[in-house]
Every structure is written in C-alpha cells, then in structure tokens.
Motif scaffolding. Structure first.
Motif, PDB file in Angstrom:
ATOM      1  N   VAL A 158       0.852  -1.192   0.000  1.00 36.55           N
ATOM      2  CA  VAL A 158       0.000   0.000   0.000  1.00 36.55           C
ATOM      3  C   VAL A 158       0.881   1.234   0.000  1.00 36.55           C
ATOM      4  N   ASN A 159       0.821   1.968  -1.089  1.00 35.98           N
ATOM      5  CA  ASN A 159       1.766   3.064  -1.325  1.00 35.98           C
ATOM      6  C   ASN A 159       1.087   4.426  -1.396  1.00 35.98           C
ATOM      7  N   GLY A 160       0.072   4.639  -0.582  1.00 42.04           N
ATOM      8  CA  GLY A 160      -0.628   5.928  -0.599  1.00 42.04           C
ATOM      9  C   GLY A 160      -2.043   5.719  -0.095  1.00 42.04           C
ATOM     10  N   MET A 161      -2.987   6.467  -0.679  1.00 41.50           N
ATOM     11  CA  MET A 161      -4.376   6.327  -0.262  1.00 41.50           C
ATOM     12  C   MET A 161      -4.947   4.966  -0.640  1.00 41.50           C
ATOM     13  N   ALA A 162      -5.719   4.402   0.265  1.00 39.37           N
ATOM     14  CA  ALA A 162      -6.491   3.195  -0.008  1.00 39.37           C
ATOM     15  C   ALA A 162      -7.871   3.436   0.567  1.00 39.37           C
ATOM     16  N   CYS A 163      -8.863   3.485  -0.290  1.00 38.43           N
ATOM     17  CA  CYS A 163     -10.184   3.839   0.216  1.00 38.43           C
ATOM     18  C   CYS A 163     -11.282   3.148  -0.574  1.00 38.43           C
ATOM     19  N   GLY A 164     -12.448   3.045   0.057  1.00 37.80           N
ATOM     20  CA  GLY A 164     -13.619   2.520  -0.622  1.00 37.80           C
ATOM     21  C   GLY A 164     -13.374   1.154  -1.236  1.00 37.80           C
ATOM     22  N   GLY A 165     -13.559   1.089  -2.543  1.00 36.08           N
ATOM     23  CA  GLY A 165     -13.436  -0.170  -3.261  1.00 36.08           C
ATOM     24  C   GLY A 165     -12.063  -0.807  -3.198  1.00 36.08           C
ATOM     25  N   ALA A 166     -11.054  -0.070  -2.735  1.00 35.04           N
ATOM     26  CA  ALA A 166      -9.733  -0.685  -2.534  1.00 35.04           C
ATOM     27  C   ALA A 166      -9.825  -1.836  -1.545  1.00 35.04           C
ATOM     28  N   PHE A 167     -10.823  -1.797  -0.653  1.00 34.46           N
ATOM     29  CA  PHE A 167     -10.930  -2.830   0.377  1.00 34.46           C
ATOM     30  C   PHE A 167     -11.363  -4.173  -0.198  1.00 34.46           C
ATOM     31  N   TYR A 168     -11.914  -4.187  -1.395  1.00 33.85           N
ATOM     32  CA  TYR A 168     -12.197  -5.465  -2.051  1.00 33.85           C
ATOM     33  C   TYR A 168     -10.888  -6.215  -2.294  1.00 33.85           C
ATOM     34  N   LEU A 169      -9.847  -5.483  -2.667  1.00 38.44           N
ATOM     35  CA  LEU A 169      -8.536  -6.103  -2.877  1.00 38.44           C
ATOM     36  C   LEU A 169      -7.823  -6.365  -1.557  1.00 38.44           C
ATOM     37  N   LEU A 170      -7.778  -5.355  -0.690  1.00 41.74           N
ATOM     38  CA  LEU A 170      -7.070  -5.508   0.575  1.00 41.74           C
ATOM     39  C   LEU A 170      -7.703  -6.594   1.431  1.00 41.74           C
ATOM     40  N   GLY A 171      -9.016  -6.711   1.354  1.00 42.21           N
ATOM     41  CA  GLY A 171      -9.710  -7.705   2.158  1.00 42.21           C
ATOM     42  C   GLY A 171      -9.427  -9.130   1.730  1.00 42.21           C
ATOM     43  N   GLU A 172      -8.903  -9.319   0.518  1.00 44.33           N
ATOM     44  CA  GLU A 172      -8.608 -10.664   0.034  1.00 44.33           C
ATOM     45  C   GLU A 172      -7.117 -10.928  -0.107  1.00 44.33           C
TER      46      GLU A 172
ATOM     47  N   GLU B  48     -17.385  -3.316   1.718  1.00 39.98           N
ATOM     48  CA  GLU B  48     -16.131  -2.799   2.253  1.00 39.98           C
ATOM     49  C   GLU B  48     -16.029  -3.047   3.759  1.00 39.98           C
ATOM     50  N   SER B  49     -17.111  -2.741   4.474  1.00 43.50           N
ATOM     51  CA  SER B  49     -17.088  -2.924   5.926  1.00 43.50           C
ATOM     52  C   SER B  49     -16.997  -4.404   6.303  1.00 43.50           C
ATOM     53  N   ILE B  50     -17.666  -5.254   5.529  1.00 43.99           N
ATOM     54  CA  ILE B  50     -17.578  -6.692   5.786  1.00 43.99           C
ATOM     55  C   ILE B  50     -16.141  -7.168   5.607  1.00 43.99           C
ATOM     56  N   ALA B  51     -15.490  -6.704   4.549  1.00 37.94           N
ATOM     57  CA  ALA B  51     -14.097  -7.094   4.310  1.00 37.94           C
ATOM     58  C   ALA B  51     -13.197  -6.637   5.453  1.00 37.94           C
ATOM     59  N   MET B  52     -13.376  -5.408   5.887  1.00 35.16           N
ATOM     60  CA  MET B  52     -12.523  -4.881   6.948  1.00 35.16           C
ATOM     61  C   MET B  52     -12.842  -5.492   8.311  1.00 35.16           C
ATOM     62  N   ALA B  53     -14.094  -5.938   8.511  1.00 35.24           N
ATOM     63  CA  ALA B  53     -14.455  -6.565   9.780  1.00 35.24           C
ATOM     64  C   ALA B  53     -13.744  -7.893   9.990  1.00 35.24           C
ATOM     65  N   GLN B  54     -13.204  -8.461   8.892  1.00 37.00           N
ATOM     66  CA  GLN B  54     -12.421  -9.684   9.000  1.00 37.00           C
ATOM     67  C   GLN B  54     -10.977  -9.395   9.414  1.00 37.00           C
ATOM     68  N   ARG B  55     -10.587  -8.110   9.408  1.00 37.72           N
ATOM     69  CA  ARG B  55      -9.180  -7.774   9.632  1.00 37.72           C
ATOM     70  C   ARG B  55      -8.962  -6.772  10.749  1.00 37.72           C
ATOM     71  N   MET B  56     -10.026  -6.108  11.200  1.00 39.90           N
ATOM     72  CA  MET B  56      -9.891  -5.023  12.169  1.00 39.90           C
ATOM     73  C   MET B  56     -10.856  -5.224  13.323  1.00 39.90           C
ATOM     74  N   PRO B  57     -10.554  -4.653  14.497  1.00 42.61           N
ATOM     75  CA  PRO B  57     -11.508  -4.685  15.605  1.00 42.61           C
ATOM     76  C   PRO B  57     -12.817  -3.991  15.226  1.00 42.61           C
ATOM     77  N   PHE B  58     -13.916  -4.459  15.809  1.00 40.19           N
ATOM     78  CA  PHE B  58     -15.241  -3.948  15.460  1.00 40.19           C
ATOM     79  C   PHE B  58     -15.317  -2.426  15.549  1.00 40.19           C
ATOM     80  N   GLY B  59     -14.853  -1.869  16.655  1.00 40.68           N
ATOM     81  CA  GLY B  59     -14.957  -0.429  16.842  1.00 40.68           C
ATOM     82  C   GLY B  59     -14.182   0.364  15.801  1.00 40.68           C
ATOM     83  N   GLU B  60     -13.047  -0.176  15.359  1.00 42.42           N
ATOM     84  CA  GLU B  60     -12.253   0.520  14.350  1.00 42.42           C
ATOM     85  C   GLU B  60     -12.942   0.490  12.990  1.00 42.42           C
TER      86      GLU B  60
END
Length: 259
Positions: free
Chosen positions: A105-119, A145-157
C-alpha cells in the motif's frame, strides 16, 4: 494479463508476480475494463505453476487504489433483489486463487480498494499510506467494504472508519497498531518489502503454502459468507438515488473527493 489500467510482471526465477493498478492519473481508480482484467489475472494465476506468490500494488506515489472510477457506468438489473457490483470479483479469493497475495500500500487506499485488501493475506504499507471509507459521506451504504474490513480489524475501528467517512483518514501507524497492516516501512519501500516477503514464501513447497492459506481463510469463511449475503439488500435499501450521489462526489479519481 496486462492491458490499459493493469500491469502484470513476472519473475519466474523467484516464482513471484507483481500486479500493478496502473491508472495514476485517476489515482488508480478501477474502471470496468480494469475490473475485468483483475479477475482474469487471478484466474490465470491459478493455472500458472511459475507463479507461487503475488504482490498487488498501485502505480505512482499518491494512491494504492481509490475504489471504483466514478465515470464507470455499471448497468443494473431491474429487479430490486439484485445488484451488479462491478468490483465484487476483483479479488483473488473471489476468483478461486489460494496462492498467497501480499498488498503493498503506497498511498491512499479507500472505498473499493478494500475489495482487494480484504482478500490479500497481509498488507505492507508506506508511512504515508492512509485508509478511509467515503461511502456514508456520499449517501451510500458501506457494505462489502465494511464486511471485508471486519475480518481484519476490531469492530470499533471498522465502525469508526465506515461511519466517519471522509472526515477521518487512518494513518499507516494506526493501521499497524490495530493489526490491519503487518509492517510499515519508509515511504517508497512498501513494494520492496512486500516483494521480499513474497520471494521468501515462493521458495517454500507450494502445496504447503496454498494449504496454509486455505486453512487461514477457512477459520472465518462461514461468518464472511453469511455477512456478504446481506450486503446487496442493505445497499438497495440505504443508498441515496444516483442523481443525489452525483451531487456529492468529486469527479477526479475514485469513490472519494480529494481534499
């Protein structure tokens, strides 16, 4: 598969491929053609024994990926029970690839980027990298996006990032502290650090590596599958009409407004 918007480079001696989102003038936002190329690339790697590990990154030094290109038009079926998401199949797992994928990750990662980061199996980030989810700001539900990140981050974050939208950007240091990012390196070093990891993993017996990847994902697959089943309905219920969304969005790059 290389083409406009995507660059694929192979180091067959090392057993590593680098997949680069190559639309720096659009902050590596993904149009429909690039989405198709990504899906085809992951499927191609399934049959390529010379590729044993993959790094995915973005061109330039501004952004890893800023989600879907806001100029992309994805036709939607008339049924209220169906939504065609053009980014749903851009990740390796969506295409049945169980070879390890490391995100640089070399800069901004937002929105639909989480489809890639989440996998991806894990993330390496430059110090300048930032993470944010603009959906709620622009009247859209952050579901996939939130579902993908919920697999990698604490709920509150996850909740904080999704709900605050463009009002807050998570730093690489914070992402590392909560476990989203496994390693933070000086600016410009994410690709080299990710490649070093990929070369190490590619040197191990492929069957053991792929089996381990599959085992790690099996630990959370049931919850993820159930959550994804709800996503289309939540999006259909909660999104503002497209014409209202258009009035809120910037037109440069992906699904966010540059500040």
């Amino acid at each position: 598969m290389s083409g406009a918007g995507l660059r694929v480079e192979r180091d067959e001696k090392a057993g590593v491929a680098v997949v680069t989102l190559d639309r720096p003038s659009r902050h590596n936002a993904i149009d429909l053609d690039t989405a198709s190329q990504l899906a085809a690339t992951w499927r191609e790697f399934r049959f390529d024994d010379a590729v044993r590990a993959v790094v995915v990154t973005g061109a330039g030094d501004k952004a890893f990926c800023t989600g879907i290109d806001r100029d992309a038009e994805a036709p939607q079926p008339p049924s209220p029970y169906s939504i065609d998401d053009p980014l749903i199949a851009i990740g390796p797992k969506a295409n049945g690839l169980w070879k390890p994928v490391i995100a640089a990750v070399n800069g901004m990662a937002c929105g639909g980027a989480f489809y890639l980061l989440g996998e991806a199996e894990f993330l390496v980030a430059d110090e300048r990298a930032t993470f944010f989810d603009p959906h709620t700001t622009y009247g859209m539900v952050s579901a996939y996006e939130s579902i993908a990140m919920a697999q990698r981050m604490p709920f509150g974050e996850v909740a904080r990032m999704a709900l605050l939208g463009t009002a807050e950007r998570m730093s690489a240091a914070r992402a590392h502290a909560i476990g989203l990012v496994s390693e933070v390196v000086p600016d410009g070093g994410a690709l080299a650090a990710a490649l070093a990891c990929a070369r190490t993993v590619a040197g191990y017996p492929p069957g053991a590596v792929e089996g381990t990847v599959r085992a790690v994902w099996a630990a959370k697959e049931a919850a993820r599958t159930q959550a994804l089943a709800h996503a289309p309905h939540l999006i259909a219920l909660g999104n503002l009409p497209p014409e209202q969304q258009a009035g809120l969005f910037g037109r440069r790059g992906g699904d966010y407004r540059i500040r």
